[in-house]
Design a protein around this motif. Structure first.
Motif, PDB file in Angstrom:
ATOM      1  N   LEU A  27      37.142  40.527  47.669  1.00 20.82           N
ATOM      2  CA  LEU A  27      38.095  41.833  46.929  1.00 20.82           C
ATOM      3  C   LEU A  27      38.808  41.659  45.867  1.00 20.82           C
ATOM      4  O   LEU A  27      39.178  41.961  45.541  1.00 20.82           O
ATOM      5  CB  LEU A  27      38.570  42.670  48.384  1.00 20.82           C
ATOM      6  N   LEU A  28      39.188  39.858  46.061  1.00 12.38           N
ATOM      7  CA  LEU A  28      40.863  40.056  45.089  1.00 12.38           C
ATOM      8  C   LEU A  28      40.242  38.801  44.163  1.00 12.38           C
ATOM      9  O   LEU A  28      40.733  38.733  43.501  1.00 12.38           O
ATOM     10  CB  LEU A  28      41.817  40.413  45.960  1.00 12.38           C
ATOM     11  N   PHE A  29      39.677  37.727  44.996  1.00 14.09           N
ATOM     12  CA  PHE A  29      39.288  36.147  43.981  1.00 14.09           C
ATOM     13  C   PHE A  29      37.839  35.936  43.937  1.00 14.09           C
ATOM     14  O   PHE A  29      36.788  36.523  44.621  1.00 14.09           O
ATOM     15  CB  PHE A  29      40.055  35.453  45.511  1.00 14.09           C
ATOM     16  N   PRO A  30      37.844  35.175  42.718  1.00 15.84           N
ATOM     17  CA  PRO A  30      38.161  35.436  41.388  1.00 15.84           C
ATOM     18  C   PRO A  30      38.684  36.712  41.062  1.00 15.84           C
ATOM     19  O   PRO A  30      38.066  37.616  40.599  1.00 15.84           O
ATOM     20  CB  PRO A  30      37.773  34.509  40.539  1.00 15.84           C
ATOM     21  N   TYR A  31      39.949  36.893  40.687  1.00 10.58           N
ATOM     22  CA  TYR A  31      40.701  37.863  39.840  1.00 10.58           C
ATOM     23  C   TYR A  31      39.836  37.652  38.759  1.00 10.58           C
ATOM     24  O   TYR A  31      39.433  37.360  37.509  1.00 10.58           O
ATOM     25  CB  TYR A  31      42.323  37.152  39.191  1.00 10.58           C
ATOM     26  N   PRO A  32      39.506  38.973  38.494  1.00  6.12           N
ATOM     27  CA  PRO A  32      38.430  39.788  37.939  1.00  6.12           C
ATOM     28  C   PRO A  32      39.015  39.748  35.897  1.00  6.12           C
ATOM     29  O   PRO A  32      40.110  39.297  35.809  1.00  6.12           O
ATOM     30  CB  PRO A  32      38.703  41.132  37.094  1.00  6.12           C
ATOM     31  N   ALA A  33      38.185  39.142  35.130  1.00  6.45           N
ATOM     32  CA  ALA A  33      38.213  38.624  33.880  1.00  6.45           C
ATOM     33  C   ALA A  33      38.795  39.817  32.675  1.00  6.45           C
ATOM     34  O   ALA A  33      38.956  40.497  33.222  1.00  6.45           O
ATOM     35  CB  ALA A  33      36.890  38.320  33.005  1.00  6.45           C
ATOM     36  N   THR A  34      39.711  39.778  31.441  1.00  9.52           N
ATOM     37  CA  THR A  34      39.694  40.530  30.903  1.00  9.52           C
ATOM     38  C   THR A  34      38.610  41.480  29.800  1.00  9.52           C
ATOM     39  O   THR A  34      37.869  40.939  30.607  1.00  9.52           O
ATOM     40  CB  THR A  34      40.459  40.548  29.290  1.00  9.52           C
ATOM     41  N   LEU A  35      38.903  42.727  30.095  1.00 18.37           N
ATOM     42  CA  LEU A  35      37.583  43.671  29.193  1.00 18.37           C
ATOM     43  C   LEU A  35      37.345  42.654  27.661  1.00 18.37           C
ATOM     44  O   LEU A  35      35.682  43.553  27.555  1.00 18.37           O
ATOM     45  CB  LEU A  35      38.299  44.477  28.743  1.00 18.37           C
ATOM     46  N   ASP A  36      37.631  41.658  27.777  1.00 20.51           N
ATOM     47  CA  ASP A  36      37.709  41.631  26.472  1.00 20.51           C
ATOM     48  C   ASP A  36      36.175  41.069  26.765  1.00 20.51           C
ATOM     49  O   ASP A  36      35.227  40.156  26.259  1.00 20.51           O
ATOM     50  CB  ASP A  36      38.114  40.694  25.800  1.00 20.51           C
ATOM     51  N   GLU A  37      36.031  39.632  27.490  1.00 23.13           N
ATOM     52  CA  GLU A  37      34.803  39.492  28.449  1.00 23.13           C
ATOM     53  C   GLU A  37      33.523  40.143  29.122  1.00 23.13           C
ATOM     54  O   GLU A  37      32.881  39.653  29.035  1.00 23.13           O
ATOM     55  CB  GLU A  37      36.007  38.205  29.243  1.00 23.13           C
ATOM     56  N   ARG A  38      34.379  40.825  30.017  1.00 23.54           N
ATOM     57  CA  ARG A  38      33.973  41.634  30.550  1.00 23.54           C
ATOM     58  C   ARG A  38      32.487  42.513  29.973  1.00 23.54           C
ATOM     59  O   ARG A  38      31.683  41.805  30.329  1.00 23.54           O
ATOM     60  CB  ARG A  38      34.254  41.942  32.145  1.00 23.54           C
TER      61      ARG A  38
END
Length: 621
Positions: A27-38
């Motif tokens: 639920l935490l790893f990997p940390y989510p990418a930034t909004l620019d990437e997602r």
């Protein structure tokens, strides 16, 4: 076979697992990418919105100092917000809004709130509370009727929950609603106060107790309603003057047999608490984002002033005490930023129960922005306390965050009491099995094996390969997760049902969980950044992580020590005894160390507005 699962929740929660000694790392790893990437298209919209906001500041349309002095947001500002799309952030695109994700909305809100806190209130109430309640629970007809007008800024939304008698206790509001004689709708009676946008709102999401039949018995439960200011029996009983966020409007609303037709019930009758909770969860994310963005701006101002101000032969920034403050603020801001990023991405996915995480982020962020503003005032000295310098305004505006979206004391109880549900249910099952240990030997032995595994550190370990700079911090998180689980079980066994009333115990468990969530998200974010950029390029982030994890670990251990042995119970007994004396003596009853003198008492204030006003008039020459 293992012990029966804890209280069932439709979606998993990282934080609930911590109370049971489990690290649900997926639920935490990997940390989510930034909004620019997602979501690059949505990120472009965010950039456009913030550019429009910055242009309003550059043009002088937004002048926080003047808005604070005038105690109002001018209509030109609201009109400009509407034209830029800033009033349709959470409105779905089919109704003329932008339909931003939780991440995008949080980022825009953070930028707006960091420019001016009152503007943050405008957006938060309109888009994040009143409008969001309609988006989440309105039917198609209600959405078609109101959402386009809200997105265009033709009307503002408000969210009316708080009452003179109740604050964060949404279940026990006293406003009531009964069926009208014609059975075509509801008659609301009650008062709501401190309602943001309330004076100028065209659509108000509000709540009242309604009778419902359950198991053949009539009981009262909250129901959500949509109220318009033109409904008979509705009136505005003025606005309130405030310590901070002065440019925003908080109004007193009165319902006197206010008729609300059936087609304006929001959601289901008797299920208004669900409406309130879901709207507040979204609001807690945006508030945390606003606080995080505010901390970044305040830290930049702190550094600028510390370099510019010279004392004792050097700039304030050269003094170690100033450096300690800067470093701590930066490390804590990095941590809250990590919490906001993880929480926002989780809400975007809508596959987890992030209600406890949202509460953690809100508590941590709101207390951090207050400390940061306070340290800036302290740094500025006399300039920090007076106008026209902005520092005193920053402090005044920061104070409300610890009250908004649920007072932090209540949220700590919310975190702690929800966190112990799973372990309590597990222990309850084990207790039942122990009544017939031979028949239930598989259950008992399985539970014992799990306890042994936990003691060996196998149940509460990360299955992640950490960068060497983070490995020791992750190991301490593992140890502290086990410590939280052990403390939770011990407190449940010690206090049993009485734990519901042992708020000091529950508060400590909540604070331990908040520290763990902050550390875990911080480590996860730095791990991702190292993977993307390499360790050499992340020297700043690694240093921030080091400092935060060390200081967080020390706070955690101090809390845990108060739950070990009889130390915590002894100090709590002492606090209760002293509090009882203060209540009995109506204040500080000890004699003065210099000499006792007679001084006039402070005026007594009532919770009732009319009585307060009468007291003011009696004291006015």
């Amino acid at each position: 076979m293992s012990a029966s699962p804890p209280v069932a929740h439709a979606k998993p929660s990282f934080l609930r697992g911590l109370f049971q000694g489990e690290i649900t790392e997926a639920l935490l790893f990997p940390y989510p990418a930034t909004l620019d990437e997602r979501r690059p298209d949505e990120a472009a919209t965010v950039h456009r919105l913030i550019a429009a906001l910055n242009a309003m500041v550059a043009s002088g349309l937004i002048d926080p100092r003047q808005m604070d002095e005038n105690e109002t947001l001018g209509e030109p500002v609201i009109k400009a917000f509407a034209e830029a799309g800033l009033l349709g952030l959470t409105t779905p695109q089919e109704y003329g809004g932008l339909g931003l994700s939780a991440s995008a909305y949080a980022r825009v809100f953070g930028a707006v709130a960091s420019v001016d806190a009152s503007l943050g209130v405008l957006i938060g109430v309109h888009c994040g509370l009143g409008g969001k309640a309609l988006v989440l629970f309105g039917n198609d007809e209600q959405k078609a009727r109101y959402l386009p007008a809200l997105a265009r800024g033709e009307m503002l939304a408000a969210y009316a929950l708080t009452e003179p008698e109740t604050g964060s206790d949404a279940q026990h509001i006293v406003t009531t609603a009964r069926r009208n004689a014609e059975n075509t709708g509801w008659l609301l009676n009650g008062r709501k106060h401190w309602i943001g946008n309330g004076q100028r709102a065209g659509m108000i999401a509000t709540f009242a107790q309604t009778p419902i039949v359950r198991n053949g018995e009539t009981i009262m439960r909250p129901t959500a309603f949509i109220v318009r200011p033109d409904m008979p029996g509705f009136r505005i009983d003025g606005t309130v003057a405030k310590l901070g966020i002065r440019a925003s409007t908080q109004a007193e609303l009165v319902f006197e047999d206010c008729f609300v037709p059936d087609d304006h019930v929001l959601g289901e009758v008797g299920k208004g608490f669900r409406v309130a909770v879901n709207a507040l969860n979204a609001g807690r994310l945006s508030l945390a984002s606003g606080c995080a963005s505010g901390c970044k701006r305040l830290l930049a101002e702190f550094a600028r002033y510390a370099e510019a101000r010279t004392q004792f032969g050097g700039p304030l920034a050269s003094f170690e005490i100033t450096q300690r403050k800067m470093a701590t603020i930066a490390a804590d801001t990095y941590a809250v930023d990590a919490m906001v990023g993880a929480l926002a991405a989780a809400l975007d996915e809508d596959s987890v129960d992030a209600s406890l995480e949202a509460a953690c982020a809100k508590v941590f962020a709101s207390e951090l922005v207050w400390r940061t503003a306070d340290e800036l005032v302290q740094l500025a000295g006399g300039r920090g306390f007076v106008k026209p310098w902005p520092y005193e305004r920053y402090l005044r505006d920061a104070r409300i965050n610890r009250i908004f979206e649920g007072a932090n004391e209540i949220l700590r109880l919310f975190i702690g009491l929800n966190g112990i549900q799973g372990p309590a249910e597990e222990l309850k099952e084990l207790s039942g099995a122990l009544k017939n240990p031979i028949q239930n030997w598989v259950l008992v032995s399985s539970y014992a094996a799990e306890r042994v595994a936990s003691a060996l550190g196998k149940k509460d370990r990360f299955d992640v390969t950490f960068h060497p700079s983070l490995r020791k911090h992750a190991e301490f998180v593992e140890k502290h997760v086990a410590a939280l689980a052990a403390a939770t079980q011990k407190m449940i066994v010690t206090h049993k049902k009485e734990i519901l009333h042992r708020q000091l115990v529950v508060e400590r468990l909540a604070d331990m969980a908040i520290e763990l969530y902050a550390r875990a998200t911080t480590i996860a974010r730095t791990q991702r950044l190292i993977g993307e950029r390499g360790a050499d390029a992340c020297a700043r982030e690694i240093a921030l992580t080091d400092l935060f994890c060390i200081e967080s670990g020390r706070r955690f251990r101090a809390i845990r020590m108060e739950l070990d042995g009889d130390a915590g119970e002894a100090i709590d007994d002492l606090r209760r005894d002293i509090a009882a004396r203060i209540r009995a003596e109506h204040g500080y009853g000890t004699s003065d160390a210099l000499m006792d003198v007679a001084v006039p008492p402070l005026p007594a204030w009532s919770l009732t507005k009319a009585e307060q006003q009468a007291a003011v008039e009696r004291r006015t020459p």
